[in-house]
Design a protein around this motif. Structure first.
Motif, short mmCIF file in Angstrom:
data_model
loop_
_atom_site.label_atom_id
_atom_site.label_comp_id
_atom_site.label_asym_id
_atom_site.label_seq_id
_atom_site.Cartn_x
_atom_site.Cartn_y
_atom_site.Cartn_z
N GLY A 154 0.81 -1.21 0.00
CA GLY A 154 0.00 0.00 0.00
C GLY A 154 0.84 1.26 0.00
N ALA A 155 1.96 1.22 0.74
CA ALA A 155 2.85 2.37 0.78
C ALA A 155 3.51 2.61 -0.57
N ARG A 156 3.85 1.54 -1.26
CA ARG A 156 4.41 1.69 -2.60
C ARG A 156 3.40 2.35 -3.54
N VAL A 157 2.15 1.91 -3.45
CA VAL A 157 1.10 2.51 -4.26
C VAL A 157 0.93 3.99 -3.90
N ASN A 158 0.98 4.28 -2.61
CA ASN A 158 0.89 5.67 -2.14
C ASN A 158 1.94 6.54 -2.83
N ASP A 159 3.17 6.05 -2.88
CA ASP A 159 4.26 6.85 -3.45
C ASP A 159 4.08 7.05 -4.95
#
Length: 340
Positions: free
Chosen positions: A278-283
Motif C-alpha cells: 500500500g505504501a508503494r502505491v501511495n508513493d
C-alpha cells in the motif's frame, strides 16, 4: 497572560532566570511548558505568529514571537534564560520534496545553536527521536549503538544530521546540550494531532476497525515532558537519552484505546506485506498526482525496522521512571473521544 509585541521580547532580564521553550505550541513543547509552569518556573515561549496556541492558552507564560531563522529574535528570547528546551520538529516524512525537512530540522537548528552558544546556558535540551538510534535483532538497543541503517528516507537523514550537529556543539564548542531520543508519544491535548495520535483518534471515535502488523516503542507524553525537565538538571552534557517505556504491538495499542472509550477493539489485522504494498502505491500516486500523500513507504519501512530499546540510562542519570504507557493511551483515547 503576558504578551510582547514585535518580533522579539525586549523586556529587561529578570532577576530569576527563565526557562525558554522553543516550539511550545506542539504536542511535546506544550506539555513541557505546562509542567514548567506547574513547577513554579518563570517560563518564556518562542512562537511563530501563525502558530495555533490552544494547547497553551490556559498557561500563564511570557510570549516572544519569531522563528528559528530570526537570529535577533532568538538572541532576545534567550536573554536571561538558563535553560532552553528545543521542541521544533518537522516530522512530515511523506514529503516528496525533502528540502523543508532539512531547512527546519537542520538549517534552522544551526541558527538556534549559534544563539545558544552565546547565551551562557546551563542546559540546552534538544528533542531528538528514536529514529536516530541503531537497529538490532539480537538485543536491546542503547544510546551507545551508532546509527546503522539508511532506509528511513529524508526525514531520518535530516534528524540524524540534526542530532549530530547538537552533539558536536557539545563536544567541540562546549555547549551544555543533551539529546532526548523520544519514542512515539501518547496522551491528552494532542491538538495537532500528531500522525500516530491521529490514528489513535480514529480508533477512539470508531472510524478505524483495523490494527497494523507491527510494533513500536511508545511513551506517555507527560513522561516524555518530565524527562525533558529532568535532563535540564541531571543530564550529562554531550549525551543522548532514550525516552521510551516499552515496545508495544499496534494491536495492543488499539485495543487499549478502544476499550478505554467502551468500543469494540479492532479485530482486522493488516500485515506488513500489505502495508508495504500500500505504501508503494501511495508513493506512485503521489508522483502521478503531484501531491504529498501521508502513507509513504519510507514511514512504513521505518516502523518495520525499529528495534526494542533499553532506557535504563535515563533511569540512572536522570532519575526518570516512566509510568505504564497504557494509562497515557487510555487518557488519550478519552480525550480524543471528547474533542473530535
Amino acid at each position: 497572560m503576558r504578551f510582547h509585541h514585535g518580533e522579539a521580547c525586549e523586556r529587561e532580564i529578570a532577576i530569576s532566570q527563565k526557562k525558554l521553550v522553543i516550539g511550545a505550541s506542539g504536542f511535546l513543547g506544550s506539555h513541557v511548558t505546562r509542567q514548567l509552569a506547574d513547577s513554579g518556573a518563570d517560563v518564556r515561549v518562542m512562537l511563530r505568529r501563525n502558530s495555533s496556541t490552544r494547547a497553551i492558552d490556559d498557561i500563564d507564560v511570557e510570549r516572544c514571537y519569531g522563528d528559528v531563522f530570526d537570529d535577533k529574535a532568538l538572541r532576545a528570547a534567550m536573554a536571561g534564560c538558563d535553560v532552553v528546551y528545543y521542541c521544533v520538529v518537522d516530522a512530515r516524512m511523506w514529503l516528496r520534496d525533502p528540502a523543508p525537512l532539512f531547512r527546519t530540522n537542520v538549517d534552522g537548528l544551526r541558527h538556534v545553536l549559534d544563539a545558544a552558544l552565546d547565551a551562557n546556558l546551563k542546559k540546552f535540551v534538544f528533542t531528538s527521536t528514536i529514529g536516530t538510534l541503531a537497529i538490532n535483532n539480537s538485543r536491546l538497543v542503547t544510546e551507545d549503538d551508532p546509527h546503522n541503517w539508511d532506509e528511513g528516507g529524508a526525514y531520518i537523514e535530516a534528524r540524524v544530521a540534526a542530532e549530530e550537529i547538537v552533539l558536536s556543539c557539545a563536544r567541540d564548542k562546549g555547549l551544555p546540550a543533551v539529546a532526548m531520543c523520544i519514542a512515539n508519544t501518547y496522551g491528552p491535548r494532542d491538538w495537532g494531532p500528531t500522525p500516530h495520535g491521529s490514528l489513535l483518534a480514529s480508533v477512539a471515535t470508531g472510524r478505524f476497525p483495523f490494527y497494523f502488523g507491527y510494533s513500536s516503542e511508545v511513551v506517555g507524553i507527560e513522561d516524555a515532558a518530565r524527562a525533558m525537565l529532568l535532563a535540564a538538571d541531571h543530564g550529562r552534557d554531550g549525551e543522548r537519552y532514550i525516552i521510551s517505556d516499552r515496545f508495544m504491538s499496534n494491536r495492543e495499542l488499539h485495543e487499549i484505546a478502544a476499550t478505554a472509550v467502551g468500543r469494540r477493539p479492532p479485530r482486522i489485522g493488516i500485515p506488513m506485506s500489505v502495508l508495504r504494498a500500500g505504501a508503494r502505491v501511495n508513493d506512485v500516486m503521489a508522483r502521478l498526482l503531484r501531491r504529498d500523500l501521508p502513507f509513504a513507504y519510507a514511514g512504513m519501512r521505518m516502523v518495520e525496522l525499529m528495534s526494542p530499546l533499553d532506557h535504563s540510562k535515563a533511569e540512572r542519570d536522570l532519575g526518570w521512571t516512566p509510568e505504564p504507557t497504557e494509562e497515557s493511551i487510555r487518557r488519550a483515547a478519552v480525550w480524543f473521544a471528547s474533542n473530535h
